[in-house]
Design a protein around this motif. Sequence first.
Motif, mmCIF file in Angstrom:
data_model
loop_
_atom_site.group_PDB
_atom_site.id
_atom_site.type_symbol
_atom_site.label_atom_id
_atom_site.label_comp_id
_atom_site.label_asym_id
_atom_site.label_seq_id
_atom_site.Cartn_x
_atom_site.Cartn_y
_atom_site.Cartn_z
ATOM 1 N N ARG A 184 0.866 -1.175 0.000
ATOM 2 C CA ARG A 184 0.000 0.000 0.000
ATOM 3 C C ARG A 184 0.904 1.226 0.000
ATOM 4 N N VAL A 185 0.834 2.015 -1.060
ATOM 5 C CA VAL A 185 1.706 3.170 -1.215
ATOM 6 C C VAL A 185 0.834 4.404 -1.405
ATOM 7 N N THR A 186 1.162 5.456 -0.679
ATOM 8 C CA THR A 186 0.488 6.738 -0.850
ATOM 9 C C THR A 186 1.540 7.778 -1.180
ATOM 10 N N ILE A 187 1.354 8.484 -2.295
ATOM 11 C CA ILE A 187 2.280 9.522 -2.720
ATOM 12 C C ILE A 187 1.517 10.838 -2.688
ATOM 13 N N GLU A 188 2.057 11.796 -1.957
ATOM 14 C CA GLU A 188 1.436 13.111 -1.874
ATOM 15 C C GLU A 188 2.368 14.134 -2.507
ATOM 16 N N LEU A 189 1.822 14.941 -3.389
ATOM 17 C CA LEU A 189 2.598 15.999 -4.024
ATOM 18 C C LEU A 189 2.162 17.341 -3.471
ATOM 19 N N ASP A 190 3.119 18.108 -3.050
ATOM 20 C CA ASP A 190 2.854 19.426 -2.501
ATOM 21 C C ASP A 190 2.433 20.358 -3.637
ATOM 22 N N PRO A 191 1.351 21.122 -3.475
ATOM 23 C CA PRO A 191 0.941 22.031 -4.545
ATOM 24 C C PRO A 191 1.970 23.127 -4.827
ATOM 25 N N ALA A 192 2.857 23.403 -3.891
ATOM 26 C CA ALA A 192 3.873 24.434 -4.099
ATOM 27 C C ALA A 192 5.125 23.872 -4.768
ATOM 28 N N LEU A 193 5.082 22.608 -5.189
ATOM 29 C CA LEU A 193 6.257 21.976 -5.787
ATOM 30 C C LEU A 193 6.760 22.704 -7.032
ATOM 31 N N PRO A 194 5.915 23.095 -7.984
ATOM 32 C CA PRO A 194 6.448 23.812 -9.150
ATOM 33 C C PRO A 194 7.149 25.117 -8.774
ATOM 34 N N ARG A 195 6.613 25.835 -7.809
ATOM 35 C CA ARG A 195 7.238 27.085 -7.379
ATOM 36 C C ARG A 195 8.597 26.820 -6.739
ATOM 37 N N GLU A 196 8.669 25.784 -5.900
ATOM 38 C CA GLU A 196 9.936 25.440 -5.251
ATOM 39 C C GLU A 196 10.968 24.978 -6.276
ATOM 40 N N LEU A 197 10.547 24.171 -7.258
ATOM 41 C CA LEU A 197 11.483 23.730 -8.291
ATOM 42 C C LEU A 197 12.007 24.912 -9.089
ATOM 43 N N GLY A 198 11.127 25.840 -9.417
ATOM 44 C CA GLY A 198 11.565 27.035 -10.145
ATOM 45 C C GLY A 198 12.555 27.852 -9.350
ATOM 46 N N ARG A 199 12.347 27.903 -8.047
ATOM 47 C CA ARG A 199 13.251 28.672 -7.197
ATOM 48 C C ARG A 199 14.626 28.016 -7.113
ATOM 49 N N TRP A 200 14.659 26.680 -7.071
ATOM 50 C CA TRP A 200 15.937 25.976 -6.944
ATOM 51 C C TRP A 200 16.645 25.797 -8.282
ATOM 52 N N VAL A 201 15.891 25.599 -9.358
ATOM 53 C CA VAL A 201 16.488 25.290 -10.652
ATOM 54 C C VAL A 201 16.764 26.553 -11.455
ATOM 55 N N GLY A 202 16.020 27.611 -11.210
ATOM 56 C CA GLY A 202 16.150 28.832 -12.003
ATOM 57 C C GLY A 202 17.550 29.422 -12.049
ATOM 58 N N PRO A 203 18.201 29.694 -10.917
ATOM 59 C CA PRO A 203 19.537 30.300 -10.966
ATOM 60 C C PRO A 203 20.597 29.464 -11.695
ATOM 61 N N PRO A 204 20.703 28.148 -11.476
ATOM 62 C CA PRO A 204 21.711 27.398 -12.239
ATOM 63 C C PRO A 204 21.436 27.387 -13.744
ATOM 64 N N VAL A 205 20.161 27.290 -14.131
ATOM 65 C CA VAL A 205 19.839 27.272 -15.557
ATOM 66 C C VAL A 205 20.163 28.614 -16.187
ATOM 67 N N SER A 206 19.832 29.705 -15.512
ATOM 68 C CA SER A 206 20.152 31.017 -16.080
ATOM 69 C C SER A 206 21.659 31.224 -16.147
ATOM 70 N N ALA A 207 22.412 30.706 -15.182
ATOM 71 C CA ALA A 207 23.872 30.804 -15.233
ATOM 72 C C ALA A 207 24.427 30.017 -16.424
ATOM 73 N N LEU A 208 23.872 28.842 -16.687
ATOM 74 C CA LEU A 208 24.306 28.057 -17.847
ATOM 75 C C LEU A 208 23.982 28.777 -19.153
ATOM 76 N N LEU A 209 22.826 29.394 -19.214
ATOM 77 C CA LEU A 209 22.466 30.134 -20.428
ATOM 78 C C LEU A 209 23.394 31.322 -20.657
ATOM 79 N N ARG A 210 23.728 32.038 -19.582
ATOM 80 C CA ARG A 210 24.658 33.173 -19.720
ATOM 81 C C ARG A 210 26.038 32.698 -20.156
ATOM 82 N N ALA A 211 26.508 31.585 -19.581
ATOM 83 C CA ALA A 211 27.818 31.046 -19.953
ATOM 84 C C ALA A 211 27.814 30.575 -21.400
ATOM 85 N N GLY A 212 26.736 29.933 -21.822
ATOM 86 C CA GLY A 212 26.642 29.496 -23.217
ATOM 87 C C GLY A 212 26.616 30.669 -24.178
#
Length: 74
Positions: free
Chosen positions: A35-63
């Motif tokens: 029996r497995v229950t998986i719960e996804l936080d509704p704020a997950l997309p916002r948190e991912l954007g906050r964590w992933v945004g700066p490294p991706v923008s740094a890679l784009l600037r370097a490229g």
Amino acid sequence: MNQRKDTYRAALRREPDTAAPRHAKVARLHTRYVRVTIELDPALPRELGRWVGPPVSALLRAGAAALRPLTGTS
């Protein structure tokens, strides 16, 4: 052995006590033994954007900085 099996099955049927209402997306998988229950936080997309945004923008600037001299010499 049977008492242990009955206790296990009763624990599987028992729903957890929740005091606060759930606002998360819930996906459940029920099989005979698992029996497995998986719960996804509704704020997950916002948190991912906050964590992933700066490294991706740094890679784009370097490229862009690396490609700038290549495109300017043609």
